[in-house]
Structures are given as C-alpha cells and as structure tokens.
Scaffold this motif. Structure first.
Motif, PDB file in Angstrom:
ATOM      1  N   PHE A 119       0.836  -1.202   0.000  1.00  0.00           N
ATOM      2  CA  PHE A 119       0.000   0.000   0.000  1.00  0.00           C
ATOM      3  C   PHE A 119       0.865   1.244   0.000  1.00  0.00           C
ATOM      4  O   PHE A 119       1.796   1.376   0.803  1.00  0.00           O
ATOM      5  CB  PHE A 119      -0.909   0.028   1.229  1.00  0.00           C
ATOM      6  CG  PHE A 119      -1.668   1.323   1.365  1.00  0.00           C
ATOM      7  CD1 PHE A 119      -2.683   1.648   0.483  1.00  0.00           C
ATOM      8  CD2 PHE A 119      -1.336   2.238   2.359  1.00  0.00           C
ATOM      9  CE1 PHE A 119      -3.377   2.848   0.587  1.00  0.00           C
ATOM     10  CE2 PHE A 119      -2.018   3.439   2.476  1.00  0.00           C
ATOM     11  CZ  PHE A 119      -3.042   3.747   1.588  1.00  0.00           C
ATOM     12  N   LEU A 120       0.540   2.178  -0.890  1.00  0.00           N
ATOM     13  CA  LEU A 120       1.211   3.474  -0.961  1.00  0.00           C
ATOM     14  C   LEU A 120       0.158   4.559  -0.825  1.00  0.00           C
ATOM     15  O   LEU A 120      -0.756   4.655  -1.653  1.00  0.00           O
ATOM     16  CB  LEU A 120       1.951   3.631  -2.299  1.00  0.00           C
ATOM     17  CG  LEU A 120       2.965   2.539  -2.663  1.00  0.00           C
ATOM     18  CD1 LEU A 120       3.490   2.766  -4.076  1.00  0.00           C
ATOM     19  CD2 LEU A 120       4.105   2.513  -1.659  1.00  0.00           C
ATOM     20  N   ALA A 121       0.260   5.377   0.221  1.00  0.00           N
ATOM     21  CA  ALA A 121      -0.708   6.453   0.444  1.00  0.00           C
ATOM     22  C   ALA A 121      -0.390   7.647  -0.454  1.00  0.00           C
ATOM     23  O   ALA A 121       0.649   7.706  -1.123  1.00  0.00           O
ATOM     24  CB  ALA A 121      -0.701   6.863   1.904  1.00  0.00           C
ATOM     25  N   ARG A 122      -1.289   8.620  -0.454  1.00  0.00           N
ATOM     26  CA  ARG A 122      -1.105   9.811  -1.279  1.00  0.00           C
ATOM     27  C   ARG A 122       0.137  10.579  -0.858  1.00  0.00           C
ATOM     28  O   ARG A 122       0.524  10.592   0.313  1.00  0.00           O
ATOM     29  CB  ARG A 122      -2.330  10.726  -1.206  1.00  0.00           C
ATOM     30  CG  ARG A 122      -3.601  10.084  -1.735  1.00  0.00           C
ATOM     31  CD  ARG A 122      -4.698  11.093  -1.928  1.00  0.00           C
ATOM     32  NE  ARG A 122      -4.417  11.980  -3.052  1.00  0.00           N
ATOM     33  CZ  ARG A 122      -4.619  11.671  -4.334  1.00  0.00           C
ATOM     34  NH1 ARG A 122      -5.104  10.477  -4.659  1.00  0.00           N
ATOM     35  NH2 ARG A 122      -4.342  12.524  -5.286  1.00  0.00           N
ATOM     36  N   ASN A 123       0.758  11.202  -1.864  1.00  0.00           N
ATOM     37  CA  ASN A 123       1.933  12.065  -1.671  1.00  0.00           C
ATOM     38  C   ASN A 123       3.176  11.296  -1.217  1.00  0.00           C
ATOM     39  O   ASN A 123       4.136  11.908  -0.754  1.00  0.00           O
ATOM     40  CB  ASN A 123       1.632  13.199  -0.683  1.00  0.00           C
ATOM     41  CG  ASN A 123       0.547  14.121  -1.193  1.00  0.00           C
ATOM     42  OD1 ASN A 123       0.511  14.462  -2.379  1.00  0.00           O
ATOM     43  ND2 ASN A 123      -0.371  14.511  -0.312  1.00  0.00           N
ATOM     44  N   VAL A 124       3.165   9.990  -1.349  1.00  0.00           N
ATOM     45  CA  VAL A 124       4.395   9.220  -1.188  1.00  0.00           C
ATOM     46  C   VAL A 124       5.285   9.493  -2.399  1.00  0.00           C
ATOM     47  O   VAL A 124       4.797   9.604  -3.529  1.00  0.00           O
ATOM     48  CB  VAL A 124       4.099   7.717  -1.056  1.00  0.00           C
ATOM     49  CG1 VAL A 124       5.360   6.872  -1.280  1.00  0.00           C
ATOM     50  CG2 VAL A 124       3.496   7.415   0.307  1.00  0.00           C
ATOM     51  N   VAL A 125       6.588   9.610  -2.160  1.00  0.00           N
ATOM     52  CA  VAL A 125       7.556   9.798  -3.245  1.00  0.00           C
ATOM     53  C   VAL A 125       8.478   8.592  -3.273  1.00  0.00           C
ATOM     54  O   VAL A 125       9.123   8.267  -2.264  1.00  0.00           O
ATOM     55  CB  VAL A 125       8.383  11.088  -3.055  1.00  0.00           C
ATOM     56  CG1 VAL A 125       9.438  11.209  -4.157  1.00  0.00           C
ATOM     57  CG2 VAL A 125       7.477  12.307  -3.052  1.00  0.00           C
ATOM     58  N   LEU A 126       8.528   7.940  -4.425  1.00  0.00           N
ATOM     59  CA  LEU A 126       9.417   6.803  -4.618  1.00  0.00           C
ATOM     60  C   LEU A 126      10.530   7.209  -5.573  1.00  0.00           C
ATOM     61  O   LEU A 126      10.296   7.377  -6.775  1.00  0.00           O
ATOM     62  CB  LEU A 126       8.660   5.603  -5.204  1.00  0.00           C
ATOM     63  CG  LEU A 126       7.449   5.064  -4.435  1.00  0.00           C
ATOM     64  CD1 LEU A 126       6.848   3.875  -5.187  1.00  0.00           C
ATOM     65  CD2 LEU A 126       7.831   4.663  -3.014  1.00  0.00           C
ATOM     66  N   MET A 127      11.726   7.388  -5.051  1.00  0.00           N
ATOM     67  CA  MET A 127      12.897   7.501  -5.909  1.00  0.00           C
ATOM     68  C   MET A 127      13.232   6.088  -6.393  1.00  0.00           C
ATOM     69  O   MET A 127      12.509   5.139  -6.048  1.00  0.00           O
ATOM     70  CB  MET A 127      14.042   8.130  -5.120  1.00  0.00           C
ATOM     71  CG  MET A 127      13.742   9.543  -4.625  1.00  0.00           C
ATOM     72  SD  MET A 127      13.287  10.688  -5.943  1.00  0.00           S
ATOM     73  CE  MET A 127      14.906  11.004  -6.657  1.00  0.00           C
ATOM     74  N   PRO A 128      14.261   5.882  -7.198  1.00  0.00           N
ATOM     75  CA  PRO A 128      14.580   4.501  -7.604  1.00  0.00           C
ATOM     76  C   PRO A 128      14.771   3.631  -6.360  1.00  0.00           C
ATOM     77  O   PRO A 128      15.756   3.767  -5.634  1.00  0.00           O
ATOM     78  CB  PRO A 128      15.868   4.666  -8.400  1.00  0.00           C
ATOM     79  CG  PRO A 128      15.799   6.057  -8.937  1.00  0.00           C
ATOM     80  CD  PRO A 128      15.135   6.859  -7.850  1.00  0.00           C
TER      81      PRO A 128
END
Length: 284
Positions: A119-128
C-alpha cells in the motif's frame, strides 16, 4: 479460510480458498487491511472509567495480524510464473507490480518498483527504490534512492528513508513481527532496521546505524546509561557506536547504537539529518 488453508495447502485447489487469498491481498494493496496496526488509542480506560494516558517513554503498542502474513505467503503459492519483457530487459516472476500512480497520488521516479499488495498512500515519493508485498507506506513519506522497504514493513506518515536504507521483511525467513517506522522518523543513509525493531515517532537515525533485535540501543544522554532492545524511543537521536566485549580470544569492539539526546522542539519535522546531529555537536 486463510487459517484452514495455512494448515492444509490442498485446500488452495478449491477456487473458494484461492479467491479468499486473492481478496486479502487486494485489501492489503488498497490499505484497508494491514499486517500490523497501532493500538486503537494511546489512552487506557481504568475500571472506574477514568482515562489515563500512557506513561512518557512507554513503548508503542502494535497488533500483528499473523493470518494476513499467512495469506501473503499462500498468495505466492497460487500465483503462476510469467515473463515480462521491456526491451532490452526481461523478468520472470509471480508478482504483479503497482499501477496507476497518477490516480494514487504517488510520485514514482524511474526505476522505482513497488509490488502489487503493497500500500502506498497519497503524496508518497518513490525515488529509484523497492517496496515489497505487504508493506504499508503512509502519506508524505519519501523512499529515497536504492532504499528497500521489506515485506510487511509498516512505514508511517512523513517518514524519510534516506539513500540505501534497508528495512527488513518478515516473509523469508518467516518472522513474527514486521519492522515498524512510526510517523515523522528520519533514517540516515545506509541505516538498516530488521527483525521487527520499532523506530518510534520522530526519531532520527544517523547514517550507518544498524538495528536488530539483539542490538544494544544505549541512551548515553544522562548520568547513567539506559539500555533498550528492539525499539528506539520517540524523538531519540541515534548514532552508531560500539562497546567492549570479552571473548575467549580476547576483548573486541561490538557494534551498538547510542541515543545521544532527544530531538529539540526547535528542530522541525523537515530538518536535515545534519541539523538534528548538529544540536549535539556530532557528525557521522
């Protein structure tokens, strides 16, 4: 049904049980079900009806849903292997990947990878980076370059996982409790947290801090050392350390973690690691 199938894998040949497993993974993927969740309230009610807040410094209370972990492992058993081609790359695996990042409100920088069932909530930032199945990553968290969020790990709101951070998983080998990083924590580059360790709210880990269930976490900020294992208290500032231990072959230094103080009220939640450590005249 999950418990029954866990005890008898032959039941997975019945479509009803396989569908039950898939239903659990869908709920985990959407964040409606979690492998672990915080206690419903930080306020306890006495027999007389009086509400009493937990004592300062008391450990966070989390509930682990073992059957959800079992469902994830059963899901591996019912998923077929398949080939993905994205020239010139080829992949051969059982697990699908997350999709629809725009609709989810998640920024995913190439080559960020998150598996379906995380699960990824809103405004999560995934770099590589990599986020494994069963993980829960809450709002506004940054998963920086080459950081890994292991299976079933629970990451709170506004957390910063710096470059190369390693958050352990619980599926291989199977372990009882997932790693939990609570709201507002800041983990410095190449720090490692495994084996169900809890990093409580707004704690700061310096670069290269390694925490396992057996790691001594020693508070050296007062006149006498105070030792913890398995959790970092809220707002602690932690750096790598060592202590002398005698072995049959002689005395050697063994790694530990040192709590050198508490995050200052003037240090807001967006501060850099250097700023937090500068308060204590320490560089790591």
């Amino acid at each position: 049904m999950i418990a029954e199938a866990w005890g008898n894998r032959e039941l997975l040949k019945d479509a009803r049980y396989a569908d039950a497993v898939r239903a659990v993974i869908e709920e985990v993927d959407k964040g409606r079900l979690r492998v672990a969740a915080p206690a419903a309230s930080a306020v306890a009610t006495t027999a007389t009806g009086t509400s009493t807040a937990h004592a300062q410094g008391a450990a966070s209370v989390w509930t682990v849903h073992e059957w959800v972990k079992q469902a994830i492992l059963l899901y591996f058993g019912i998923q077929p292997m398949q080939t993905w081609e994205m020239a010139p790359f080829e992949f051969y695996d059982k697990m699908l990947l997350k999709k629809n990042y725009k609709e989810l409100g998640v920024r995913a920088v190439p080559h960020a990878v998150a598996r379906y069932g995380a699960f990824l909530a809103r405004n999560v930032v995934l770099m590589p980076c990599y986020v494994n199945i069963g993980a829960y990553v809450d709002e506004g968290t940054m998963v920086d370059t080459w950081a890994t969020v292991g299976s079933c790990a629970q990451i709170g709101k506004g957390v910063h996982l710096s470059g190369g951070v390693g958050i352990g998983g619980v599926l291989e080998p199977l372990q009882a409790s997932p790693v939990i990083i609570e709201d507002g924590a800041f983990l410095g580059s190449r720090s490692i947290v495994v084996e169900g360790v809890i990093v409580e709210k707004e704690a700061v880990l310096g670069a290269n801090v390694v925490l396992t269930q057996s790691t001594k976490i020693i508070d050296v900020s007062g006149p006498e050392p105070i030792e913890y294992k398995g959790r970092v208290p809220s707002r602690s500032v932690v750096i790598p350390g060592s202590y002398a231990k005698k072995f049959p072959a002689g005395q050697y230094s063994v790694s530990c973690a040192l709590i050198i103080g508490r995050r200052k009220p003037s240090t807001d939640l967006k501060t850099s690691l250097n700023d937090a450590l500068r308060d204590f005249n320490v560089a790591v």
